[in-house]
Design a protein around this motif. Structure first.
Motif, PDB file in Angstrom:
ATOM      1  N   GLN A  24     -15.471   6.977  -0.419  1.00  0.00           N
ATOM      2  CA  GLN A  24     -15.555   6.077   0.720  1.00  0.00           C
ATOM      3  C   GLN A  24     -14.493   4.995   0.623  1.00  0.00           C
ATOM      4  OE1 GLN A  24     -19.555   4.627   0.729  1.00  0.00           O
ATOM      5  NE2 GLN A  24     -20.420   6.551   1.472  1.00  0.00           N
ATOM      6  N   VAL A  25     -14.229   4.498  -0.561  1.00  0.00           N
ATOM      7  CA  VAL A  25     -13.201   3.489  -0.751  1.00  0.00           C
ATOM      8  C   VAL A  25     -11.834   4.093  -0.446  1.00  0.00           C
ATOM      9  CG1 VAL A  25     -12.094   1.999  -2.439  1.00  0.00           C
ATOM     10  CG2 VAL A  25     -14.577   2.191  -2.400  1.00  0.00           C
ATOM     11  N   GLU A  26     -11.576   5.301  -0.921  1.00  0.00           N
ATOM     12  CA  GLU A  26     -10.304   5.959  -0.665  1.00  0.00           C
ATOM     13  C   GLU A  26     -10.139   6.222   0.829  1.00  0.00           C
ATOM     14  OE1 GLU A  26     -10.092   9.396  -3.100  1.00  0.00           O
ATOM     15  OE2 GLU A  26     -10.170   8.258  -4.953  1.00  0.00           O
ATOM     16  N   THR A  27     -11.210   6.589   1.515  1.00  0.00           N
ATOM     17  CA  THR A  27     -11.152   6.828   2.944  1.00  0.00           C
ATOM     18  C   THR A  27     -10.788   5.551   3.682  1.00  0.00           C
ATOM     19  OG1 THR A  27     -12.833   8.541   2.735  1.00  0.00           O
ATOM     20  CG2 THR A  27     -12.453   7.669   4.929  1.00  0.00           C
ATOM     21  N   LEU A  32      -6.822   2.609   6.714  1.00  0.00           N
ATOM     22  CA  LEU A  32      -6.018   1.405   6.880  1.00  0.00           C
ATOM     23  C   LEU A  32      -4.534   1.745   6.929  1.00  0.00           C
ATOM     24  CD1 LEU A  32      -5.896  -1.638   7.105  1.00  0.00           C
ATOM     25  CD2 LEU A  32      -5.901  -1.758   4.616  1.00  0.00           C
ATOM     26  N   SER A  33      -4.089   2.637   6.068  1.00  0.00           N
ATOM     27  CA  SER A  33      -2.673   3.008   6.085  1.00  0.00           C
ATOM     28  C   SER A  33      -2.320   3.763   7.357  1.00  0.00           C
ATOM     29  CB  SER A  33      -2.314   3.831   4.850  1.00  0.00           C
ATOM     30  OG  SER A  33      -2.963   5.076   4.877  1.00  0.00           O
ATOM     31  N   LYS A  34      -3.233   4.601   7.845  1.00  0.00           N
ATOM     32  CA  LYS A  34      -3.000   5.303   9.115  1.00  0.00           C
ATOM     33  C   LYS A  34      -2.913   4.300  10.257  1.00  0.00           C
ATOM     34  CE  LYS A  34      -5.189   9.721   8.063  1.00  0.00           C
ATOM     35  NZ  LYS A  34      -6.320  10.611   8.408  1.00  0.00           N
TER      36      LYS A  34
END
Length: 58
Positions: A24-27, A32-34
């Motif tokens: 979930q943190v990686e998502t 955010l980067s997207k």
């Protein structure tokens, strides 16, 4: 002896709960980067439109 086995079963469940939190943190970071990429593309389009509409005959 049976108590030790119950403790191990509880530890296994706790470990799987931790594994679910990490993706979930990686998502969130990926989202955010997207979002930043999309924002940059929109900003670039806006600036290109302003350049196209700019009156160079001042």
């Amino acid at each position: 002896m049976s108590t030790d086995k119950e403790d191990l079963a509880a530890d296994d469940e706790f470990t799987s709960a931790e594994e679910e939190v990490e993706p979930q943190v990686e998502t969130a970071k990926t989202n955010l980067s997207k979002r930043r990429t999309i924002d940059n593309m929109l900003e670039e389009r806006r600036l290109q439109k302003q350049l196209a509409d700019f009156d160079y005959d001042l």
